[in-house]
Design a protein around this motif. Structure first.
Motif, PDB file in Angstrom:
ATOM      1  N   LYS A  99       0.811  -1.222   0.000  1.00 20.22           N
ATOM      2  CA  LYS A  99       0.000   0.000   0.000  1.00 20.22           C
ATOM      3  C   LYS A  99       0.849   1.279   0.000  1.00 20.22           C
ATOM      4  N   PHE A 100       1.960   1.253   0.720  1.00 17.95           N
ATOM      5  CA  PHE A 100       2.782   2.468   0.822  1.00 17.95           C
ATOM      6  C   PHE A 100       4.244   2.174   0.518  1.00 17.95           C
ATOM      7  N   GLU A 101       4.891   3.150  -0.077  1.00 20.29           N
ATOM      8  CA  GLU A 101       6.326   3.048  -0.328  1.00 20.29           C
ATOM      9  C   GLU A 101       7.048   3.689   0.859  1.00 20.29           C
ATOM     10  N   PRO A 102       7.774   2.899   1.671  1.00 21.48           N
ATOM     11  CA  PRO A 102       8.439   3.519   2.819  1.00 21.48           C
ATOM     12  C   PRO A 102       9.504   4.537   2.390  1.00 21.48           C
ATOM     13  N   LEU A 103       9.568   5.632   3.127  1.00 17.18           N
ATOM     14  CA  LEU A 103      10.588   6.656   2.871  1.00 17.18           C
ATOM     15  C   LEU A 103      11.878   6.296   3.587  1.00 17.18           C
ATOM     16  N   PHE A 104      11.719   5.511   4.643  1.00 17.21           N
ATOM     17  CA  PHE A 104      12.863   5.130   5.462  1.00 17.21           C
ATOM     18  C   PHE A 104      12.626   3.723   5.986  1.00 17.21           C
ATOM     19  N   THR A 105      13.680   2.923   5.987  1.00 17.18           N
ATOM     20  CA  THR A 105      13.583   1.536   6.432  1.00 17.18           C
ATOM     21  C   THR A 105      14.801   1.187   7.261  1.00 17.18           C
ATOM     22  N   HIS A 106      14.595   0.704   8.458  1.00 18.07           N
ATOM     23  CA  HIS A 106      15.702   0.146   9.232  1.00 18.07           C
ATOM     24  C   HIS A 106      15.135  -0.758  10.318  1.00 18.07           C
ATOM     25  N   GLY A 107      15.711  -1.935  10.481  1.00 16.91           N
ATOM     26  CA  GLY A 107      15.225  -2.853  11.512  1.00 16.91           C
ATOM     27  C   GLY A 107      13.731  -3.088  11.364  1.00 16.91           C
ATOM     28  N   HIS A 108      12.998  -2.879  12.441  1.00 14.53           N
ATOM     29  CA  HIS A 108      11.543  -3.052  12.402  1.00 14.53           C
ATOM     30  C   HIS A 108      10.827  -1.762  12.031  1.00 14.53           C
ATOM     31  N   THR A 109      11.595  -0.710  11.802  1.00 14.02           N
ATOM     32  CA  THR A 109      11.001   0.614  11.662  1.00 14.02           C
ATOM     33  C   THR A 109      10.868   1.045  10.201  1.00 14.02           C
ATOM     34  N   ARG A 110       9.712   1.592   9.878  1.00 16.10           N
ATOM     35  CA  ARG A 110       9.481   2.172   8.555  1.00 16.10           C
ATOM     36  C   ARG A 110       8.904   3.566   8.772  1.00 16.10           C
ATOM     37  N   VAL A 111       9.207   4.485   7.845  1.00 16.97           N
ATOM     38  CA  VAL A 111       8.520   5.772   7.878  1.00 16.97           C
ATOM     39  C   VAL A 111       7.759   5.928   6.573  1.00 16.97           C
ATOM     40  N   ILE A 112       6.484   6.250   6.693  1.00 18.69           N
ATOM     41  CA  ILE A 112       5.660   6.460   5.507  1.00 18.69           C
ATOM     42  C   ILE A 112       4.978   7.820   5.600  1.00 18.69           C
ATOM     43  N   ARG A 113       4.540   8.316   4.449  1.00 16.83           N
ATOM     44  CA  ARG A 113       3.813   9.584   4.443  1.00 16.83           C
ATOM     45  C   ARG A 113       2.387   9.278   4.027  1.00 16.83           C
ATOM     46  N   ILE A 114       1.455   9.489   4.929  1.00 14.57           N
ATOM     47  CA  ILE A 114       0.073   9.097   4.649  1.00 14.57           C
ATOM     48  C   ILE A 114      -0.923  10.144   5.147  1.00 14.57           C
ATOM     49  N   GLN A 115      -2.180   9.904   4.813  1.00 10.60           N
ATOM     50  CA  GLN A 115      -3.248  10.762   5.303  1.00 10.60           C
ATOM     51  C   GLN A 115      -3.786  10.162   6.600  1.00 10.60           C
ATOM     52  N   PRO A 116      -4.268  11.001   7.503  1.00  7.40           N
ATOM     53  CA  PRO A 116      -4.790  10.470   8.768  1.00  7.40           C
ATOM     54  C   PRO A 116      -5.847   9.375   8.568  1.00  7.40           C
ATOM     55  N   GLU A 117      -6.598   9.433   7.459  1.00  7.83           N
ATOM     56  CA  GLU A 117      -7.605   8.393   7.200  1.00  7.83           C
ATOM     57  C   GLU A 117      -6.960   7.015   7.048  1.00  7.83           C
ATOM     58  N   ASP A 118      -5.701   7.013   6.601  1.00  7.12           N
ATOM     59  CA  ASP A 118      -5.024   5.728   6.393  1.00  7.12           C
ATOM     60  C   ASP A 118      -4.683   5.015   7.697  1.00  7.12           C
ATOM     61  N   GLU A 119      -4.854   5.716   8.821  1.00  6.18           N
ATOM     62  CA  GLU A 119      -4.606   5.073  10.110  1.00  6.18           C
ATOM     63  C   GLU A 119      -5.441   3.808  10.261  1.00  6.18           C
ATOM     64  N   GLU A 120      -6.648   3.852   9.684  1.00  3.26           N
ATOM     65  CA  GLU A 120      -7.535   2.691   9.771  1.00  3.26           C
ATOM     66  C   GLU A 120      -6.885   1.451   9.180  1.00  3.26           C
ATOM     67  N   PHE A 121      -6.177   1.662   8.059  1.00  3.59           N
ATOM     68  CA  PHE A 121      -5.461   0.550   7.429  1.00  3.59           C
ATOM     69  C   PHE A 121      -4.402   0.006   8.389  1.00  3.59           C
ATOM     70  N   LEU A 122      -3.719   0.914   9.072  1.00  2.58           N
ATOM     71  CA  LEU A 122      -2.660   0.490   9.998  1.00  2.58           C
ATOM     72  C   LEU A 122      -3.228  -0.304  11.168  1.00  2.58           C
ATOM     73  N   THR A 123      -4.319   0.200  11.739  1.00  2.00           N
ATOM     74  CA  THR A 123      -4.899  -0.518  12.887  1.00  2.00           C
ATOM     75  C   THR A 123      -5.503  -1.851  12.447  1.00  2.00           C
ATOM     76  N   ALA A 124      -6.178  -1.849  11.295  1.00  2.00           N
ATOM     77  CA  ALA A 124      -6.813  -3.083  10.818  1.00  2.00           C
ATOM     78  C   ALA A 124      -5.776  -4.174  10.573  1.00  2.00           C
ATOM     79  N   ASN A 125      -4.567  -3.764  10.188  1.00  4.69           N
ATOM     80  CA  ASN A 125      -3.527  -4.757   9.909  1.00  4.69           C
ATOM     81  C   ASN A 125      -2.528  -4.910  11.057  1.00  4.69           C
ATOM     82  N   LEU A 126      -2.951  -4.467  12.239  1.00  4.29           N
ATOM     83  CA  LEU A 126      -2.194  -4.686  13.478  1.00  4.29           C
ATOM     84  C   LEU A 126      -0.822  -4.019  13.519  1.00  4.29           C
TER      85      LEU A 126
END
Ligand SMILES: [Zn+2]
Length: 433
Positions: free
Chosen positions: A103-130
């Motif tokens: 769904k998203f192309e990470p801007l930054f990747t290291h270890g378990h951490t990713r940084v993405i740029r998204i809209q607040p509405e996309d939070e639902e996707f994050l919570t739904a996928n744990l």
């Protein structure tokens, strides 16, 4: 092109501060560099061998470049654009990584951490996928007075501490966790959240010697409150030690039922029971016992507290002790997590815990493990550690309706809470002035 136009207009109006840059500051992580980054960038979110991940406005970026510090610009955005934000996301495994990348192309990747740029509405996707995530807060401030010269106290057996820690017992702690579980549920959108807030405030008030407050902060679903009980230091009230653990709960798997006994009834109980012993003693430094709210939705409550502390003139944070999930199973081990600036604190905890409770610490000097309230304090330059059961192996009941008192091992909870109390009393001592 639109962005360039925006910059041009800002330059004309001399308002370049309104551009935000997500950057990697390329200096090797160390205690000294951490202090330097915080004074230059105001905060940082993540440290890895490549350097420090943070975001800065144009003025700060310019300052760093003039100081000949190597800075890699990862992404930029208008700070007045609230439609999109940078989110730090924590992935458990490759499967989650794949789901995220579909769904998203990470801007930054290291270890378990990713940084993405998204809209607040996309939070639902994050919570739904744990996914666990945190919004990269633009306005965090650094501590004005950094506690730079940390002198780690010598750890030696104090018979008084040895006696005091016995006042924390698993029976009383279990009953506290049971009460918290019964508020089903303490999620930010459920009514149990406010009831738990009031109950906790009442329990801290019963201790008698603490100033109890429930400062509010804003979250999408409306105003929420942390619970903060303050014990003023007798000798140096501007130096503060924070003992914290979040009390909100969450669940995934499509259920609204989030009993949250282990996560984090146990840590909140830890804070309360540490306070019920230490809170009655005259201690030289101020202690803030904080039961944080809205941890599960992006560390929102602890960020509000950290931000306020950072903005308080003259305040020094000596240490932050965070408890999150401390009762899964007693295999005589506790994981202790800290960034490079908190190494000394990990070492103190490790020695104290072993000395007073016999428990072995598994130290993890790793800023990749940011997903709990301690990282809100890393962001402002304080030394902060997390104590947690058997990391990285998660409890089988994590974020499930089966996260119940019945599935806990209270012996582990007692030992970790006692270890935190002993660490607090070792730090908050005349010997450690
Ligand atoms: Zn938690």
């Amino acid at each position: 092109a639109e962005f360039d136009q925006f910059i041009k207009s800002l330059r004309e109006e001399k308002r370049l501060d309104r551009i935000g840059y997500l950057v990697m500051v390329r200096v090797k992580p160390s205690k000294a560099n951490e202090t330097k980054i915080i004074s230059l960038a105001g905060k940082y979110f993540y440290a890895c061998p490549e350097g420090y991940l943070t975001h800065v406005n144009y003025t700060r970026l310019d300052k760093m470049q003039k100081a000949k510090i190597k800075v890699k610009i990862i992404n930029k955005k208008r700070l007045d654009d609230l439609k999109e934000a940078w989110y730090m996301v924590w992935i458990n495994d490759d499967t989650q990584d794949k789901i995220l990348r579909e769904k998203f192309e990470p801007l930054f990747t290291h270890g378990h951490t990713r940084v993405i740029r998204i809209q607040p509405e996309d939070e639902e996707f994050l919570t739904a996928n744990l996914f666990r995530y945190s919004i990269l807060e633009e306005a965090l401030l650094p501590l004005k007075v950094l506690d730079e010269k940390v002198i780690a106290p010598r750890v030696e057996l104090d018979p008084k501490i040895q006696e005091l820690i016995l006042k924390i017992n698993k029976t009383d702690m279990t009953s506290t966790v049971q009460t918290l579980e019964n508020f089903r549920s303490r999620q930010v959108r459920e009514t149990g959240n406010a009831r738990a807030t009031n109950w906790l405030a009442g329990e801290f008030a019963k201790i008698g010697s603490l100033t109890v407050a429930t400062p509010t902060f804003n979250y999408n679903s409306g105003p929420l409150s942390n619970v903060v009980a303050t014990q003023k230091g007798t000798k140096d009230p501007n130096t503060v030690i924070v003992v914290c653990g979040h009390f909100d709960s969450t669940t995934s798997y499509g259920s609204k039922d989030a009993p949250g006994a282990d996560d984090n009834g146990t840590g909140a109980a830890g804070v309360l029971h540490v306070a019920s012993v230490a809170g009655r003693l005259p201690l030289p430094f101020t202690v803030m016992y904080c039961c944080m709210n809205a941890e599960e939705v992006g560390l929102v409550g602890s960020k509000a507290i950290a931000k306020k502390m950072a903005a308080t003139e003259g305040l020094k944070i000596k240490a932050v002790l965070n408890m999150d999930m401390i009762a899964d199973r007693d295999d005589n081990q506790v994981a202790v997590i800290g960034n490079s600036k908190s190494n000394w604190l990990i070492d103190v905890f490790k020695d104290v815990a072993k000395l007073y409770t016999g428990i072995e610490s598994k130290p993890l000097y790793d800023s990749d493990i940011w997903y709990s309230d301690h990282s809100s304090f890393w962001n402002i330059g304080a030394s902060a550690i997390l104590t947690i059961e058997g990391y990285p192996e998660m409890s089988a009941h994590y974020h499930k309706p089966t996260d119940l008192v019945a599935n806990l091992d209270p012996a582990l909870m007692e030992r970790i809470a006692r270890s935190n109390l002993a660490t607090l009393l070792t730090l908050d001592s005349e010997k450690n002035k």
